[in-house]
Design an enzyme around this catalytic site. Structure first.
Site, PDB file in Angstrom:
ATOM      1  N   SER A   1      -8.011  -0.285  -1.708  1.00  0.00           N
ATOM      2  CA  SER A   1      -9.362  -0.129  -2.238  1.00  0.00           C
ATOM      3  C   SER A   1      -9.496   1.214  -2.933  1.00  0.00           C
ATOM      4  O   SER A   1      -8.779   2.164  -2.603  1.00  0.00           O
ATOM      5  CB  SER A   1     -10.374  -0.197  -1.084  1.00  0.00           C
TER       6      SER A   1
ATOM      7  N   TYR B   1     -13.685   2.304   7.051  1.00  0.00           N
ATOM      8  CA  TYR B   1     -13.048   1.544   5.968  1.00  0.00           C
ATOM      9  C   TYR B   1     -12.243   2.468   5.062  1.00  0.00           C
ATOM     10  O   TYR B   1     -11.076   2.184   4.759  1.00  0.00           O
ATOM     11  CB  TYR B   1     -14.116   0.796   5.165  1.00  0.00           C
TER      12      TYR B   1
ATOM     13  N   LYS C   1      -8.082   2.294   4.648  1.00  0.00           N
ATOM     14  CA  LYS C   1      -7.488   2.010   3.333  1.00  0.00           C
ATOM     15  C   LYS C   1      -6.640   3.188   2.855  1.00  0.00           C
ATOM     16  O   LYS C   1      -5.609   3.000   2.201  1.00  0.00           O
ATOM     17  CB  LYS C   1      -8.573   1.653   2.314  1.00  0.00           C
TER      18      LYS C   1
END
Length: 195
Positions: A87, A100, A104
């Site tokens: 991402s 998150y 990532k």
């Protein structure tokens, strides 16, 4: 659409079930690690459960499935390609994305180490790093017009990614057209990281 492809439905956070199911499948030449969760919480409110689930799916599952598949590729003596879906959040802090962003970012580094160690076996490893993609998860997390407008205003191309934008990038990295590319991150972010 793709005869010969047999889907496996399993909980990737379950190490033993994954080992049994993926280990019995194959042979493999290509792998795309795309499973992910995004549990958005402010940093001060991150729960242990959200952290553990995110680590289990976003990082541990990629490591484990890739180990199983890469071992089979090496045993067969065939070249291969692995693409991990990361991402833009791996490289830019986003509010309420502490877990998150962290998972990532860890995935990007794991991919680089995999590229270094698997390269001598002719296995290439890369990541695609999209902006918000209009999947079901993307729609859920970015349905608030104020939230999405703030993000889109930072994307020079002025829109979120569609699924095909990511799929086409993955296909490129799996193909022989990227035969000299490994350890790289392909940004599919509409220019977000340059703004």
């Amino acid at each position: 659409q793709c005869p010969g492809i047999e889907p496996l439905c399993l909980d990737l956070a379950d190490w033993d079930a994954t080992e049994a199911a993926v280990g019995a499948a194959g042979p493999f030449e290509l792998l795309v690690n795309n499973a992910a969760v995004a549990e958005l919480q402010p940093f001060l409110e991150v729960t242990r459960a959200a952290l553990q689930r995110s680590l289990d799916v976003n990082l541990q599952a990629v490591l484990h499935v890739s180990q199983i598949v890469a071992r089979q590729m090496i045993a067969q003596g065939v070249p291969g390609a692995i693409v991990n879906v990361s991402s833009q959040a791996s490289q830019r802090a986003l509010r309420d994305h502490a877990v998150y962003c962290s998972t990532k970012s860890a995935l990007d580094m794991l991919s680089k180490v995999m590229a270094m160690e698997l390269g001598p076996h002719k296995i290439r490893v890369n990541t695609v790093n999209p902006t918000v993609v209009m999947t079901n998860m993307g729609r859920i997390n970015w349905s608030d017009p104020q939230k999405s407008a703030a993000m889109i205003s930072r994307i020079p191309l002025g829109k979120f990614a569609e699924v095909d934008d990511v799929v086409n990038s993955i296909l490129f990295l799996l193909s022989d057209k990227s035969a000299m590319t490994t350890g790289s991150s392909l940004m599919v972010d509409g220019g977000f990281l340059v703004s």
